[in-house]
Motif scaffolding. Structure first.
Motif, PDB file in Angstrom:
ATOM      1  N   GLU A 126      -7.332   7.998   4.483  1.00 44.50           N
ATOM      2  CA  GLU A 126      -7.161   9.255   3.741  1.00 44.50           C
ATOM      3  C   GLU A 126      -6.115  10.160   4.363  1.00 44.50           C
ATOM      4  OE1 GLU A 126     -10.865  11.179   2.915  1.00 44.50           O
ATOM      5  OE2 GLU A 126     -11.700   9.396   1.971  1.00 44.50           O
ATOM      6  N   ASP A 127      -5.985  10.126   5.701  1.00 43.06           N
ATOM      7  CA  ASP A 127      -4.969  10.969   6.350  1.00 43.06           C
ATOM      8  C   ASP A 127      -3.582  10.326   6.328  1.00 43.06           C
ATOM      9  OD1 ASP A 127      -4.999   9.039   8.351  1.00 43.06           O
ATOM     10  OD2 ASP A 127      -5.843  10.348   9.879  1.00 43.06           O
ATOM     11  N   GLY A 128      -3.481   9.100   5.796  1.00 43.22           N
ATOM     12  CA  GLY A 128      -2.195   8.444   5.629  1.00 43.22           C
ATOM     13  C   GLY A 128      -1.605   7.831   6.882  1.00 43.22           C
ATOM     14  N   THR A 129      -2.379   7.726   7.943  1.00 48.40           N
ATOM     15  CA  THR A 129      -1.811   7.252   9.208  1.00 48.40           C
ATOM     16  C   THR A 129      -2.407   5.969   9.747  1.00 48.40           C
ATOM     17  OG1 THR A 129      -3.337   8.598  10.504  1.00 48.40           O
ATOM     18  CG2 THR A 129      -1.227   9.613   9.925  1.00 48.40           C
ATOM     19  N   HIS A 130      -3.434   5.427   9.099  1.00 51.41           N
ATOM     20  CA  HIS A 130      -4.103   4.244   9.636  1.00 51.41           C
ATOM     21  C   HIS A 130      -4.312   3.181   8.549  1.00 51.41           C
ATOM     22  CE1 HIS A 130      -5.116   7.449  12.460  1.00 51.41           C
ATOM     23  NE2 HIS A 130      -5.153   6.492  13.358  1.00 51.41           N
ATOM     24  N   LEU A 131      -4.307   1.929   8.990  1.00 51.56           N
ATOM     25  CA  LEU A 131      -4.475   0.804   8.098  1.00 51.56           C
ATOM     26  C   LEU A 131      -5.340  -0.238   8.794  1.00 51.56           C
ATOM     27  CD1 LEU A 131      -3.479  -0.494   5.402  1.00 51.56           C
ATOM     28  CD2 LEU A 131      -1.534  -1.375   6.681  1.00 51.56           C
ATOM     29  N   ALA A 132      -6.350  -0.752   8.100  1.00 51.07           N
ATOM     30  CA  ALA A 132      -7.183  -1.823   8.646  1.00 51.07           C
ATOM     31  C   ALA A 132      -6.491  -3.155   8.374  1.00 51.07           C
ATOM     32  CB  ALA A 132      -8.566  -1.810   8.008  1.00 51.07           C
ATOM     33  N   ARG A 149       0.851  -1.185   0.000  1.00 48.64           N
ATOM     34  CA  ARG A 149       0.000   0.000   0.000  1.00 48.64           C
ATOM     35  C   ARG A 149       0.889   1.239   0.000  1.00 48.64           C
ATOM     36  NH1 ARG A 149      -2.595  -3.679  -1.300  1.00 48.64           N
ATOM     37  NH2 ARG A 149      -4.321  -4.628  -0.182  1.00 48.64           N
ATOM     38  N   TRP A 150       0.630   2.159  -0.939  1.00 47.64           N
ATOM     39  CA  TRP A 150       1.409   3.395  -1.024  1.00 47.64           C
ATOM     40  C   TRP A 150       1.217   4.246   0.220  1.00 47.64           C
ATOM     41  CZ3 TRP A 150       5.091   3.895  -4.365  1.00 47.64           C
ATOM     42  CH2 TRP A 150       4.987   3.393  -5.656  1.00 47.64           C
ATOM     43  N   SER A 151       2.297   4.841   0.687  1.00 44.22           N
ATOM     44  CA  SER A 151       2.204   5.891   1.694  1.00 44.22           C
ATOM     45  C   SER A 151       1.506   7.071   1.045  1.00 44.22           C
ATOM     46  CB  SER A 151       3.611   6.308   2.149  1.00 44.22           C
ATOM     47  OG  SER A 151       3.569   7.519   2.859  1.00 44.22           O
ATOM     48  N   ARG A 152       0.690   7.765   1.793  1.00 46.40           N
ATOM     49  CA  ARG A 152       0.010   8.954   1.249  1.00 46.40           C
ATOM     50  C   ARG A 152       0.862  10.219   1.400  1.00 46.40           C
ATOM     51  NH1 ARG A 152      -5.041   7.627  -0.685  1.00 46.40           N
ATOM     52  NH2 ARG A 152      -6.078   5.966   0.464  1.00 46.40           N
ATOM     53  N   THR A 153       1.984  10.110   2.115  1.00 47.92           N
ATOM     54  CA  THR A 153       2.810  11.293   2.354  1.00 47.92           C
ATOM     55  C   THR A 153       4.225  11.174   1.792  1.00 47.92           C
ATOM     56  OG1 THR A 153       3.448  10.417   4.520  1.00 47.92           O
ATOM     57  CG2 THR A 153       1.540  11.896   4.456  1.00 47.92           C
ATOM     58  N   LEU A 203      -0.073   3.807  11.975  1.00 51.64           N
ATOM     59  CA  LEU A 203       1.269   3.686  11.411  1.00 51.64           C
ATOM     60  C   LEU A 203       2.300   4.559  12.117  1.00 51.64           C
ATOM     61  CD1 LEU A 203       0.128   3.689   7.690  1.00 51.64           C
ATOM     62  CD2 LEU A 203       1.054   1.722   8.945  1.00 51.64           C
ATOM     63  N   GLN A 204       1.859   5.572  12.854  1.00 52.00           N
ATOM     64  CA  GLN A 204       2.787   6.448  13.568  1.00 52.00           C
ATOM     65  C   GLN A 204       3.039   6.002  15.002  1.00 52.00           C
ATOM     66  OE1 GLN A 204       0.832  10.221  12.946  1.00 52.00           O
ATOM     67  NE2 GLN A 204       1.982  10.595  11.077  1.00 52.00           N
ATOM     68  N   THR A 205       1.974   5.666  15.730  1.00 49.66           N
ATOM     69  CA  THR A 205       2.132   5.295  17.140  1.00 49.66           C
ATOM     70  C   THR A 205       2.232   3.788  17.353  1.00 49.66           C
ATOM     71  OG1 THR A 205      -0.244   5.101  17.583  1.00 49.66           O
ATOM     72  CG2 THR A 205       0.759   7.310  17.803  1.00 49.66           C
ATOM     73  N   SER A 211       6.236   9.447  -1.494  1.00 52.02           N
ATOM     74  CA  SER A 211       6.082   8.709  -2.753  1.00 52.02           C
ATOM     75  C   SER A 211       7.137   7.617  -2.946  1.00 52.02           C
ATOM     76  CB  SER A 211       6.101   9.672  -3.941  1.00 52.02           C
ATOM     77  OG  SER A 211       7.337  10.349  -3.999  1.00 52.02           O
ATOM     78  N   ASP A 212       8.114   7.530  -2.074  1.00 53.70           N
ATOM     79  CA  ASP A 212       9.140   6.491  -2.134  1.00 53.70           C
ATOM     80  C   ASP A 212       8.799   5.305  -1.235  1.00 53.70           C
ATOM     81  OD1 ASP A 212      11.760   5.430  -2.868  1.00 53.70           O
ATOM     82  OD2 ASP A 212      12.382   5.939  -0.836  1.00 53.70           O
ATOM     83  N   LEU A 213       7.706   5.388  -0.494  1.00 49.30           N
ATOM     84  CA  LEU A 213       7.434   4.430   0.576  1.00 49.30           C
ATOM     85  C   LEU A 213       6.151   3.634   0.341  1.00 49.30           C
ATOM     86  CD1 LEU A 213       8.243   3.474   3.462  1.00 49.30           C
ATOM     87  CD2 LEU A 213       6.857   5.357   4.326  1.00 49.30           C
ATOM     88  N   LEU A 214       6.251   2.337   0.583  1.00 52.67           N
ATOM     89  CA  LEU A 214       5.102   1.429   0.587  1.00 52.67           C
ATOM     90  C   LEU A 214       5.071   0.708   1.930  1.00 52.67           C
ATOM     91  CD1 LEU A 214       5.775  -0.120  -2.899  1.00 52.67           C
ATOM     92  CD2 LEU A 214       3.617   0.925  -2.293  1.00 52.67           C
ATOM     93  N   TYR A 215       3.890   0.384   2.388  1.00 52.78           N
ATOM     94  CA  TYR A 215       3.732  -0.487   3.548  1.00 52.78           C
ATOM     95  C   TYR A 215       3.271  -1.837   3.021  1.00 52.78           C
ATOM     96  CZ  TYR A 215       3.872   3.839   6.175  1.00 52.78           C
ATOM     97  OH  TYR A 215       4.253   5.054   6.703  1.00 52.78           O
ATOM     98  N   LYS A 216       3.758  -2.930   3.619  1.00 51.30           N
ATOM     99  CA  LYS A 216       3.388  -4.246   3.127  1.00 51.30           C
ATOM    100  C   LYS A 216       3.492  -5.284   4.231  1.00 51.30           C
ATOM    101  CE  LYS A 216       7.829  -5.931   1.425  1.00 51.30           C
ATOM    102  NZ  LYS A 216       7.760  -7.254   2.040  1.00 51.30           N
ATOM    103  N   THR A 217       2.774  -6.381   4.033  1.00 49.26           N
ATOM    104  CA  THR A 217       2.939  -7.519   4.920  1.00 49.26           C
ATOM    105  C   THR A 217       4.165  -8.295   4.438  1.00 49.26           C
ATOM    106  OG1 THR A 217       1.430  -8.851   3.584  1.00 49.26           O
ATOM    107  CG2 THR A 217       0.479  -7.664   5.462  1.00 49.26           C
ATOM    108  N   SER A 218       4.573  -9.283   5.204  1.00 45.28           N
ATOM    109  CA  SER A 218       5.780 -10.028   4.865  1.00 45.28           C
ATOM    110  C   SER A 218       5.435 -11.483   4.578  1.00 45.28           C
ATOM    111  CB  SER A 218       6.771  -9.965   6.029  1.00 45.28           C
ATOM    112  OG  SER A 218       7.857 -10.844   5.811  1.00 45.28           O
TER     113      SER A 218
END
Length: 168
Positions: free
Chosen positions: A100-106, A48-52, A128-130, A54-61
């Protein structure tokens, strides 16, 4: 050989790059559709692309199924964002995107490791921050959960046996 995006609920674009999967891995394309490179991300890792950034993706392993990772496009590097030691596996069931705010993932977490403990399935919002889990939802034992998503106001949306549940 094929190339396609994932579900319609997932944004395949960041500011100027398209992430598509084919042949088991994800590739990057520019805005004109020109192939740039194949990434090290497997199709099963739900990037999943970071919303803030553009070089960063979040992913499972794939190799460590209870780990959420950050993947940097420049350099093809991966680092661990969070280990969910309470689960044997975490994922987004293939459909959810970053808030939408780029900080949470279900996400959903499950533990089918066996032993004397019962099977555990929980859906939750991950900050994703805390690195905090909120909006924890545990369905009935035999329930079918088809998807988990985050709402625009960072609540958990669960497709539970065909009924959508919003957990505030």
């Amino acid at each position: 050989s094929f190339i396609k995006n994932e579900y319609a609920t997932i944004n395949p674009w960041n500011a100027d790059l398209l992430l598509e999967h084919g042949d088991g891995r994800f590739g990057l394309y520019d805005a004109s559709g020109k192939f740039l490179k194949m990434t090290l991300i497997l199709a099963s890792e739900e990037p999943r692309w970071s919303r803030t950034n553009s070089d960063l993706l979040y992913k499972t392993s794939y190799a460590r199924p209870n780990v959420l990772e950050r993947y940097r496009i420049n350099g093809d590097t991966t680092d661990v964002l969070h280990v969910f030691s309470e689960y044997s596996r975490v994922d987004g069931l293939g459909e959810g995107d970053i808030s939408e705010d780029g900080t949470h993932l279900a996400l959903q977490g499950s533990d089918a490791s066996g032993g004397n403990e019962p099977f555990v399935f929980e859906a939750f919002i991950f900050d994703l921050q805390t690195h905090a889990k909120t909006n924890l939802f545990r369905p009935d034992k035999d329930a079918v959960v088809n998807s988990v998503m985050v709402t625009p106001d960072n609540n958990l949306l669960v497709d539970h046996d065909g009924v959508w549940i919003i957990d505030a």
